[in-house]
Design a protein around this motif. Structure first.
Motif, mmCIF file in Angstrom:
data_model
loop_
_atom_site.group_PDB
_atom_site.id
_atom_site.type_symbol
_atom_site.label_atom_id
_atom_site.label_comp_id
_atom_site.label_asym_id
_atom_site.label_seq_id
_atom_site.Cartn_x
_atom_site.Cartn_y
_atom_site.Cartn_z
ATOM 1 N N ALA A 320 -31.671 43.866 -30.707
ATOM 2 C CA ALA A 320 -31.103 43.891 -31.979
ATOM 3 C C ALA A 320 -29.861 45.133 -32.221
ATOM 4 O O ALA A 320 -29.128 44.896 -32.953
ATOM 5 C CB ALA A 320 -31.944 43.820 -33.064
ATOM 6 N N VAL A 321 -30.250 46.193 -31.516
ATOM 7 C CA VAL A 321 -29.105 47.260 -31.625
ATOM 8 C C VAL A 321 -28.438 47.305 -30.647
ATOM 9 O O VAL A 321 -28.562 47.397 -29.468
ATOM 10 C CB VAL A 321 -30.141 48.613 -31.638
ATOM 11 N N LYS A 322 -27.084 46.835 -31.126
ATOM 12 C CA LYS A 322 -25.991 46.596 -30.116
ATOM 13 C C LYS A 322 -25.654 47.821 -29.202
ATOM 14 O O LYS A 322 -25.480 48.729 -30.070
ATOM 15 C CB LYS A 322 -24.999 45.929 -30.589
ATOM 16 N N ASN A 323 -25.464 47.801 -28.054
ATOM 17 C CA ASN A 323 -24.815 48.894 -27.255
ATOM 18 C C ASN A 323 -23.098 48.866 -27.564
ATOM 19 O O ASN A 323 -22.618 47.849 -27.902
ATOM 20 C CB ASN A 323 -25.300 48.895 -25.973
ATOM 21 N N PRO A 324 -22.769 50.240 -27.142
ATOM 22 C CA PRO A 324 -21.163 50.006 -27.651
ATOM 23 C C PRO A 324 -20.441 49.059 -26.759
ATOM 24 O O PRO A 324 -19.389 48.730 -27.651
ATOM 25 C CB PRO A 324 -20.875 51.337 -27.029
ATOM 26 N N THR A 325 -20.809 48.555 -25.716
ATOM 27 C CA THR A 325 -19.882 47.520 -25.146
ATOM 28 C C THR A 325 -19.958 46.230 -25.935
ATOM 29 O O THR A 325 -18.993 45.563 -26.170
ATOM 30 C CB THR A 325 -20.412 47.302 -23.700
ATOM 31 N N GLU A 326 -21.431 45.863 -26.598
ATOM 32 C CA GLU A 326 -21.363 44.723 -27.251
ATOM 33 C C GLU A 326 -20.822 44.871 -28.517
ATOM 34 O O GLU A 326 -20.212 43.904 -29.180
ATOM 35 C CB GLU A 326 -22.934 44.562 -27.330
ATOM 36 N N ILE A 327 -20.935 46.118 -29.100
ATOM 37 C CA ILE A 327 -20.139 46.276 -30.267
ATOM 38 C C ILE A 327 -18.624 46.060 -30.385
ATOM 39 O O ILE A 327 -18.110 45.526 -31.110
ATOM 40 C CB ILE A 327 -20.483 47.444 -31.029
ATOM 41 N N GLN A 419 -18.871 30.920 -30.295
ATOM 42 C CA GLN A 419 -19.514 31.658 -29.077
ATOM 43 C C GLN A 419 -18.145 32.136 -28.355
ATOM 44 O O GLN A 419 -17.536 31.292 -27.675
ATOM 45 C CB GLN A 419 -20.474 30.932 -28.292
ATOM 46 N N TYR A 420 -18.009 33.128 -27.968
ATOM 47 C CA TYR A 420 -17.040 33.720 -27.196
ATOM 48 C C TYR A 420 -17.793 34.524 -25.966
ATOM 49 O O TYR A 420 -18.803 35.057 -26.318
ATOM 50 C CB TYR A 420 -15.985 34.692 -27.691
ATOM 51 N N ILE A 421 -17.272 34.648 -24.789
ATOM 52 C CA ILE A 421 -18.135 35.601 -23.859
ATOM 53 C C ILE A 421 -18.311 37.045 -24.354
ATOM 54 O O ILE A 421 -19.329 37.655 -24.176
ATOM 55 C CB ILE A 421 -17.193 35.651 -22.509
ATOM 56 N N ASP A 422 -17.393 37.491 -25.261
ATOM 57 C CA ASP A 422 -17.545 38.948 -25.564
ATOM 58 C C ASP A 422 -18.346 39.123 -26.957
ATOM 59 O O ASP A 422 -18.859 40.058 -27.558
ATOM 60 C CB ASP A 422 -16.336 39.654 -25.918
ATOM 61 N N GLY A 423 -18.677 37.855 -27.547
ATOM 62 C CA GLY A 423 -19.398 37.979 -28.995
ATOM 63 C C GLY A 423 -19.555 36.658 -29.708
ATOM 64 O O GLY A 423 -18.934 35.704 -29.459
ATOM 65 N N THR A 424 -20.186 36.696 -30.706
ATOM 66 C CA THR A 424 -20.700 35.602 -31.528
ATOM 67 C C THR A 424 -20.090 35.779 -32.770
ATOM 68 O O THR A 424 -20.181 36.826 -33.600
ATOM 69 C CB THR A 424 -22.225 35.356 -31.342
ATOM 70 N N THR A 425 -19.539 34.809 -33.600
ATOM 71 C CA THR A 425 -19.137 34.795 -34.819
ATOM 72 C C THR A 425 -19.578 33.770 -35.875
ATOM 73 O O THR A 425 -20.304 32.781 -35.414
ATOM 74 C CB THR A 425 -17.432 34.839 -34.980
ATOM 75 N N GLY A 486 -31.829 33.229 -48.243
ATOM 76 C CA GLY A 486 -31.604 34.308 -48.019
ATOM 77 C C GLY A 486 -30.198 35.003 -47.820
ATOM 78 O O GLY A 486 -29.230 34.069 -47.909
ATOM 79 N N THR A 487 -30.012 36.412 -47.923
ATOM 80 C CA THR A 487 -28.435 36.863 -47.999
ATOM 81 C C THR A 487 -28.196 36.968 -46.763
ATOM 82 O O THR A 487 -26.843 37.023 -46.420
ATOM 83 C CB THR A 487 -28.687 38.039 -48.966
ATOM 84 N N GLY A 488 -28.769 37.331 -45.630
ATOM 85 C CA GLY A 488 -28.303 37.621 -44.419
ATOM 86 C C GLY A 488 -29.345 37.503 -43.242
ATOM 87 O O GLY A 488 -30.486 37.479 -43.510
ATOM 88 N N HIS A 489 -28.886 37.259 -42.025
ATOM 89 C CA HIS A 489 -29.721 37.245 -40.908
ATOM 90 C C HIS A 489 -29.209 38.072 -39.658
ATOM 91 O O HIS A 489 -27.640 38.329 -39.821
ATOM 92 C CB HIS A 489 -29.566 35.633 -40.281
ATOM 93 N N GLY A 490 -29.981 38.366 -38.749
ATOM 94 C CA GLY A 490 -29.290 39.099 -37.493
ATOM 95 C C GLY A 490 -28.384 38.182 -36.944
ATOM 96 O O GLY A 490 -28.641 36.978 -36.864
ATOM 97 N N VAL A 491 -27.406 38.553 -36.131
ATOM 98 C CA VAL A 491 -26.489 38.074 -35.391
ATOM 99 C C VAL A 491 -26.527 38.497 -33.939
ATOM 100 O O VAL A 491 -26.280 39.465 -33.829
ATOM 101 C CB VAL A 491 -24.999 37.833 -35.966
ATOM 102 N N GLY A 492 -26.699 37.652 -32.915
ATOM 103 C CA GLY A 492 -26.649 37.957 -31.435
ATOM 104 C C GLY A 492 -25.074 38.320 -30.962
ATOM 105 O O GLY A 492 -24.329 37.931 -31.666
ATOM 106 N N CYS A 493 -25.252 38.816 -29.947
ATOM 107 C CA CYS A 493 -23.874 39.137 -29.111
ATOM 108 C C CYS A 493 -23.800 38.133 -27.984
ATOM 109 O O CYS A 493 -24.560 38.364 -27.046
ATOM 110 C CB CYS A 493 -23.927 40.515 -28.852
ATOM 111 N N PHE A 494 -22.786 37.125 -28.360
ATOM 112 C CA PHE A 494 -22.954 36.048 -27.266
ATOM 113 C C PHE A 494 -24.320 35.506 -27.166
ATOM 114 O O PHE A 494 -24.877 35.201 -25.889
ATOM 115 C CB PHE A 494 -21.893 36.351 -25.790
ATOM 116 N N LEU A 495 -24.954 35.148 -28.007
ATOM 117 C CA LEU A 495 -26.370 34.989 -28.211
ATOM 118 C C LEU A 495 -26.583 34.178 -29.512
ATOM 119 O O LEU A 495 -25.531 33.525 -30.032
ATOM 120 C CB LEU A 495 -27.388 35.827 -27.922
#
Lengths: 620, 620
Positions: A320-327, A419-425, A486-495
């Motif tokens: 859940a806590v994204k690292n700098p590369t993931e961010i 889904q992009y290889i670098d992240g999820t939108t 609800g108002t919001g959910h966690g979002v994965g990084c290319f997950l």
């Protein structure tokens, strides 16, 4: 949309419920949760058992079939959809309304004395089993595990389980090697004196090994289990998938660098027997971590004294806590995504007046434009593309029979992501391509005020997301309005586009505190049944804030929007906005123009750039 | 304030922990919860065991003594106070801070293998027992019930249990007869197929029978239990208290009107054996309701298949929604209370410059002025009267050794309330009698903004109070500030000043939804250790609201302040208030002037009236 005809299927299911081939004694009720053996939210076609039996295909719902009744529990997002997709054999149980009984209360009210209620122990989570079992016992009934899934018994043309090719996520995208993740995980285990950890959630396993799959649509995961010891790593997966040399190299299957990083591979199906073997050899004080939402079946393999159930696994928390590369990757993905959406909206503006754009074609166009972006892999969930009354169906997906044409007379809502290889939108915009009514603008503005209230909130470190939920509702509440999600959910990084353990919702108290580096959605809405629907959604990153004071040195947090798509000014009643809200809108639009504008320019997308510049004019 | 010397006491307690007269085997730890056999928050002197052993006398705290350690868990309201009242034998465990271990985690970290942890089963609540027992077992320890209270063993001069005279509350104050309350309660039992209800909470029993006592200071309750069947009522109470003919008549002890309204009376101590007898005669499907916070001891008398634990009893829920007579009484009580406080503040303004007023004398003056009001019974809690740094101790009560003189240089906080026969009050005002600093005003204004945000909030029917908690904090958070306590608690009507099942706090998720007729406090604050403390508290009534729209016909609610005491304008940085906040202040002050002004006039209290009129000038 015509409902699925389920009379014959229910008859067959009820036969199976009495058939001694499957049950030692007849069962009087059968529970069909929506999920797979990994308690995934999105599931593979072979696991869509609740949809198969009922016709209702929303992402959340539990069916219960008794000898006389068939009932479906789902939440406010799906009331309309479920009622349209199910035939008269089914009763819709609207969760969250005061008059709606819980599943256990309902069962107790309809069952004859001493009834047996069956469920597939692989599909039901351990905590749900426990809760349901207790409630039923207290009323003289019992919950029984039925090993053969009874839906599969009547589902003659059930699809095969997918086994897609695995994709290696390099360090340039993952940021941290799987070996380092294993080491960190073992550190957490040592800290808590835990000897074994059983990973059952597919996104956790994908994240741990820096691998991605395509077994479930929209979620880049693959069917697997992992059992991690302090010196061993067991991976359970269709072994055919591990033949690729690059993959074998990535996992160091043939030449592990260190003994404790050596991965032993096993067939997917052998997790049960292997876990049994491990548990048989446990020392008296050995402890096994397993998520309390893991399947009842696997959980019960671990004898109670050894079992340490946890609401969120250390993998879930670390992920859940994204690292700098993931961010950095998430930021890039959102810029590309914004490029596609600016292009889409510019195109819609031109095309809608011609009367040729439908909900489906607009969604298709969005996908086409996204697919032109670098490292696009697929959508992150089925596009919600709804106009007028369809937009009031919170998780509406257009079908040929419901498909409406976009016009200049109705509000259009599109909630989509990729889904992009670098992240999820994941982004929702609500637009009007003609002139919105004063009422539509008023409602939109309340929703926007809620969106801003969350996005701009400053709150202490350690605050749980659920404490922010009311900020999103205050403006709606003040006018007597609300939304039932609800108002919001966690979002994965290319997950997975939905992930724990954080979120922003009035419905949970067990979320983990927000931390810098976590990523959640901010998506209040308003839905007027039969008329229109509004939602304004950005994905936002939790970042440190620096307010004037720093009480007890706790530090403060706020959100930085990652989504950079203009919010339609035409839909705003700007006179209802405070000066601070107007400043927020202008600053947001300035950033959209600056960041996305540069990328549009680079990609030479002139029409979209013009649209962006026009849509990001400051408001006063 | 000098700490209590506890070395010798702890030595005696540790001896008792090993003494086979009390324990079959030595125990390695002893838990001393703060509570009595009714899980009361305020307790009688004979029940102040945690204070006796530690010196710490705050309203919340749990002590645990092991062979080596003595530790005290308490929350943010009491960090300062506890650290001052306890000697070096004690370790303060600051609840709510991330680094603070839970009681069970701490025990597991310090205990030798296979330890026994003792506790008095009458004092520990059933849900706490269950939680603690489970945690200890999972680590190889066990929780054991020690029948003799080990504190009582070492407490040679322990006071007697009080048995004050009972007071009958007539219909003109209670609004509903006890017989009608019994009938309503039986209706709830029938609805849920419950055969017996065991009432253990003192305020619930007092409310049910329209009786009041004085066994516990500040709380007009009396020691009793009740077991209610569908045709029987058992009251367990010191039988000497039932000799008064009027009381016998009120309870119809000698000539019950109907058989099922006949009250059987039993000695207080016989509840255990009588409940055993009832449980022995239960039919196989009979169910017994008992609060999950009732004592472990009584709860375990009811065999598990018959036991239906509930978080809030039907009495607790019924009592929380005040009837029109109670609401009218609460309004009257608050007007009288405001008269006393206006008089107090006018007096303070004159006296403080002379240098003769102290925290204690101000509190005494407040009590004296309240006691002049009609139907005054006593205070509803110990007056918190703190100046300068003392006001930063959230639940500070002035003692001779801490007593400070009020001056024109420091902020003064007074949180006080009274019991009147018609209602209970609880109000906090923070005042400066000279010129507050810009920083003090800034902080006060953030607190006031939070107070207004809650008080003026409009929210849907069915909303739980905890969802409103963040409204009270938003302005503080934005500047990096916060307070470490909840925002509001339920308030009884001539009953306990703290009551469930509703409240406004970030700390609970299990509160019941707010309903029209419920009464809660609204009391955000800000505390700067060693410097000053601020709190603005009104008691507010939940009332229907009529916003512009009515989504799903749910209806909306808001609050009406019952407290009508001016909020000091001198402490406000009015430029930090929005126009709506200024309007709220002016409307509130208009109402104070109108309602309390009329009563001051009637009572001929000219000086206080002049003060009121000056303090309620509109702000711009």
């Amino acid at each position: 949309m015509s409902p699925k005809i389920t009379g014959e299927l229910l008859r067959l299911l009820r036969n199976a419920m009495r058939n001694c081939k499957y049950v030692s004694e007849p069962i009087q009720a059968y529970i069909i949760p929506s999920g797979d053996a990994h308690q995934s939210e999105y599931i593979a076609p072979c696991d869509c058992r609740r949809e198969f039996i009922s016709g209702f295909n929303g992402s959340a719902g539990t069916a219960i079939v008794t000898e006389q009744h068939a009932a479906m529990w789902t939440d406010g997002r799906y009331f309309l959809q479920a009622s349209q997709q199910m035939d008269n054999n089914w009763t819709l149980m609207k969760m969250g309304l005061k008059e709606t009984p819980s599943q256990e209360d309902w069962l107790i009210s309809v069952l004859p004395e001493n009834s047996k209620v069956g469920v597939d122990p692989w599909i039901i989570a351990a905590d749900q089993w426990k809760h349901m079992s207790k409630a039923l016992s207290s009323a003289g009934h019992s919950l029984v595990a039925v090993q053969d899934n009874l839906i599969d018994v009547v589902w003659t043309d059930r699809p095969e389980r997918a086994s897609s090719q695995l994709r290696i996520l390099g360090l340039e995208h993952a940021g941290v090697s799987w070996q380092d993740k294993v080491t960190a995980l073992r550190g957490k285990m040592a800290e808590r004196k835990i000897n074994w950890f059983v990973a059952t959630a597919l996104d956790e396993i994908a994240w741990l090994f820096n691998l991605r799959g395509a077994d479930i649509e929209y979620n880049p995961v693959f069917f697997a289990y992992t059992i991690l010891g302090m010196n061993s790593i067991r991976l359970f997966v269709d072994l055919k998938r591990l033949s690729d040399p690059a993959l074998r190299d990535h996992l160091q299957l043939d030449s592990p660098s260190k003994a404790d990083m050596s991965i032993q591979t096993f067939p997917y199906e052998s997790v049960y027997t292997e876990l049994q073997a491990i548990c048989a050899a446990l020392g008296p004080k050995d402890k096994v971590w397993i998520c309390d939402k893991a399947s009842c079946c696997l959980t019960q393999v671990i004898a109670k004294p050894h079992r340490t159930p946890i609401p969120y696994t250390p993998l879930c928390l670390a992920k859940a806590v994204k690292n700098p590369t993931e961010i950095q990757g998430m930021k890039l993905a959102h810029i590309k995504d914004a490029v596609a959406l600016c292009e889409l909206f510019a195109w819609l503006e031109k095309e809608i007046p011609k009367g040729t754009v439908t909900e489906i074609s607009a969604a298709d166009k969005a996908e086409e434009l996204r697919s032109q972006q670098k490292d696009f892999v697929g959508l992150s969930f089925p596009t919600i593309s709804g106009v007028g009354p369809n937009a009031a169906i919170i998780h509406y997906g257009p079908l040929p029979e419901t498909n409406r044409t976009l016009t200049v007379n109705e509000v259009y809502l599109i909630d989509s992501g990729a889904q992009y290889i670098d992240g999820t939108t994941d982004v929702t915009r609500t637009m009007h391509f003609g002139t919105p009514s004063a009422y539509e603008k008023e409602c939109f503005t309340y929703v926007l005020k809620g969106h801003i209230a969350v996005s701009a909130a400053i709150f202490p470190n350690g605050t749980k997301g659920h404490l922010l939920d009311s900020f999103a509702r205050a403006a709606l509440w003040e006018s007597g309005l609300d939304y039932l999600h609800g108002t919001g959910h966690g979002v994965g990084c290319f997950l997975n586009v939905h992930e724990g353990p954080c979120g922003i919702s009035y419905k949970t108290f067990a979320d983990e505190p927000l931390e810098a580096g976590m990523i959640v959605s901010d998506e209040p809405g308003y839905y007027e049944e039969g008329s229109f629907g509004i939602r304004v959604e950005n994905v936002v990153l939790v970042v440190p804030a620096k307010p004037k004071y720093n009480y007890r040195n706790r530090g403060s947090l706020t959100f930085e929007p990652l989504t950079l798509v203009p919010i339609q000014v035409k839909m705003m009643s700007t006179e209802l906005l405070t000066q601070r809200e107007r400043d927020w809108v202008n600053e947001y639009h300035r950033k959209c123009r600056e960041v996305v504008g540069a990328e549009l320019e680079r990609q030479g997308r002139k029409q979209a750039l013009e649209w962006l510049i026009r849509e990001t004019q400051p408001i006063v």
